[in-house]
Design an enzyme around this catalytic site. Structure first.
Site, PDB file in Angstrom:
ATOM      1  N   GLY A   1       0.831  -1.203   0.000  1.00  0.00           N
ATOM      2  CA  GLY A   1       0.000   0.000   0.000  1.00  0.00           C
ATOM      3  C   GLY A   1       0.866   1.252   0.000  1.00  0.00           C
ATOM      4  O   GLY A   1       0.538   2.264   0.604  1.00  0.00           O
TER       5      GLY A   1
ATOM      6  N   GLY B   1      -0.591   4.811  -0.946  1.00  0.00           N
ATOM      7  CA  GLY B   1      -1.763   5.308  -0.215  1.00  0.00           C
ATOM      8  C   GLY B   1      -1.428   6.488   0.668  1.00  0.00           C
ATOM      9  O   GLY B   1      -0.306   7.013   0.646  1.00  0.00           O
TER      10      GLY B   1
ATOM     11  N   TYR C   1     -15.409  -1.934   9.154  1.00  0.00           N
ATOM     12  CA  TYR C   1     -14.034  -1.432   9.307  1.00  0.00           C
ATOM     13  C   TYR C   1     -13.526  -1.746  10.708  1.00  0.00           C
ATOM     14  O   TYR C   1     -12.440  -2.295  10.876  1.00  0.00           O
ATOM     15  CB  TYR C   1     -14.020   0.072   9.065  1.00  0.00           C
ATOM     16  CG  TYR C   1     -12.687   0.738   9.211  1.00  0.00           C
ATOM     17  CD1 TYR C   1     -12.390   1.541  10.312  1.00  0.00           C
ATOM     18  CD2 TYR C   1     -11.711   0.596   8.229  1.00  0.00           C
ATOM     19  CE1 TYR C   1     -11.161   2.170  10.439  1.00  0.00           C
ATOM     20  CE2 TYR C   1     -10.481   1.226   8.349  1.00  0.00           C
ATOM     21  CZ  TYR C   1     -10.222   2.016   9.455  1.00  0.00           C
ATOM     22  OH  TYR C   1      -9.008   2.635   9.582  1.00  0.00           O
TER      23      TYR C   1
ATOM     24  N   LYS D   1     -10.705  -4.354  12.074  1.00  0.00           N
ATOM     25  CA  LYS D   1      -9.554  -3.856  12.833  1.00  0.00           C
ATOM     26  C   LYS D   1      -9.399  -4.600  14.163  1.00  0.00           C
ATOM     27  O   LYS D   1      -8.287  -4.922  14.586  1.00  0.00           O
ATOM     28  CB  LYS D   1      -9.661  -2.350  13.082  1.00  0.00           C
ATOM     29  CG  LYS D   1      -9.442  -1.510  11.819  1.00  0.00           C
ATOM     30  CD  LYS D   1      -8.095  -1.811  11.162  1.00  0.00           C
ATOM     31  CE  LYS D   1      -7.829  -0.932   9.955  1.00  0.00           C
ATOM     32  NZ  LYS D   1      -6.566  -1.292   9.270  1.00  0.00           N
TER      33      LYS D   1
HETATM   34  C1  VAH Z   1     -11.181   6.502   8.527  1.00  0.00           C
HETATM   35  N1  VAH Z   1      -9.077   7.705   8.510  1.00  0.00           N
HETATM   36  O1  VAH Z   1     -11.734   7.582   8.688  1.00  0.00           O
HETATM   37  C2  VAH Z   1      -9.677   6.429   8.847  1.00  0.00           C
HETATM   38  C3  VAH Z   1      -9.416   6.169  10.313  1.00  0.00           C
HETATM   39  C4  VAH Z   1     -10.030   6.732  12.621  1.00  0.00           C
HETATM   40  C5  VAH Z   1     -10.539   6.500  11.244  1.00  0.00           C
HETATM   41  O2  VAH Z   1      -9.009   4.858  10.540  1.00  0.00           O
HETATM   42  O3  VAH Z   1     -11.745   5.511   8.143  1.00  0.00           O
END
Ligand code: VAH
Length: 317
Positions: A8, A11, A143, A147
């Site tokens: 990545g 990015g 997300y 994580k």
């Molecule tokens: C997002 N910038 O907004 C990322 C981050 C804390 C959020 O991991 O998805």
């Protein structure tokens, strides 16, 4: 000297981290991993080796690891929180199936691995202010689910196989080099582009919504310093809370107005982003990172704002 693969590398984090690592370890010791369509450009392309690295292609990455005798992998491949909600299975495929490939390659080749987590790994039940290192994590986004799984799988590979896995929980990251894509915290970057261009800003996050944020130079220091840390000091590994500043849209507006008094902002709240932000902490307690590997942020809201406006103005000129 280390041989490092950054997956990545083009990015938001990777484009700056690769250049920083090349300054520290030598251009030829840092391979920029990218996917077709996101090829390295300019100095990132000219300054060192680059290879196609798709985290879903285990054999392809294993070949790159062997070709360059890689001993450290920064795995930055992920969909950010907003895009992930629209493509949850792809988010899992890249974030977790991809991570599993990286961890297996690391186990077989003796590599250390850094795979970032995020404040997005917390949920509504998590204590919101000065969120502790060890606390409940019941995220409501794919997300965040990916994580938390990243943290647990990385711990598992350390405990079961001895793979040297380490990571941090990044707050929202603010940088002037590579714009972010598809994040809940992106407003804190986009607002600077509007300010520098003399445009009014329409904020997608409601006033009073506090989130931890960090200037990219501090985030890059965290990536390097954690991987260089004495492993005998590490009680935690995946993933350290790190913090620098916490603000809401009114806070960053006021900081920018110190330098651009006429800058205007209105609100048009985006429900998905607001829902994500409302489930995340207001601020993190980073005492464990400070005690175990001497973490300390250098930028606060005012110094970040001043530097962002200066550097972004020069970049857009
Ligand atoms: C997002 N910038 O907004 C990322 C981050 C804390 C959020 O991991 O998805």
């Amino acid at each position: 000297m280390k041989n490092i693969l950054v997956i990545g590398a083009t990015g938001q984090i990777g484009s700056e981290l690769t250049m920083k690592l090349r300054c520290i370890y030598g251009n030829d010791h840092v391979v920029a991993g990218y996917i077709p369509g996101a090829e390295p450009k300019g100095e990132l392309k000219e300054s060192g080796p680059a290879e196609i690295c798709d985290v879903t292609d285990c054999a392809g990455i294993d070949a790159v690891v062997k070709k360059f005798d890689i001993d450290t992998i920064y795995n930055l491949a992920a969909l950010l929180s907003v895009v992930a909600e629209s493509k949850p299975m792809l988010a899992w495929k890249i974030g977790i199936d991809g991570l599993w490939n990286i961890l297996e390659i690391a186990r077989e080749n003796g590599c250390a691995v850094f795979t970032p987590s995020s404040i997005g790994s917390f949920g509504p039940e998590t204590p919101r202010n000065h969120t502790p290192q060890d606390t409940i994590q019941r995220p409501i986004t794919i997300y965040g689910v990916s994580k938390v799984t990243t943290e647990l799988l990385s711990d598992y590979y350390f405990k079961k196989y001895g793979v040297d896995t380490r990571s941090v929980r990044f707050p929202g990251l603010i940088s002037y080099v590579t714009p972010p894509g598809g994040g809940t915290t992106d407003y804190a970057v986009d607002i600077f582009y509007s300010a520098v261009r003399g445009e009014d800003f329409v904020c997608p996050i409601a006033a009073g919504t506090y989130m931890d944020m960090m200037y990219m130079p501090d985030a890059l220091d965290a990536c390097v310093n954690l991987m260089e840390a004495d492993p005998t000091r590490l009680i935690h590994r995946n993933a350290f809370n790190i913090a620098a500043m916490s603000f809401d849209p009114e806070g960053i507006l006021a900081a920018i107005r110190k330098y651009k008094p006429d800058f205007k902002m209105t609100y048009k709240v985006e429900p998905l982003k607001q829902n994500n932000a409302d489930s995340w902490p207001n601020s993190l307690d980073d005492i464990c990172a400070r005690q175990e590997w001497d973490w300390c942020a250098k930028y606060d809201l005012d110094s970040m704002t001043r530097d962002m406006l200066e550097k972004l103005s020069a970049r857009l000129r």
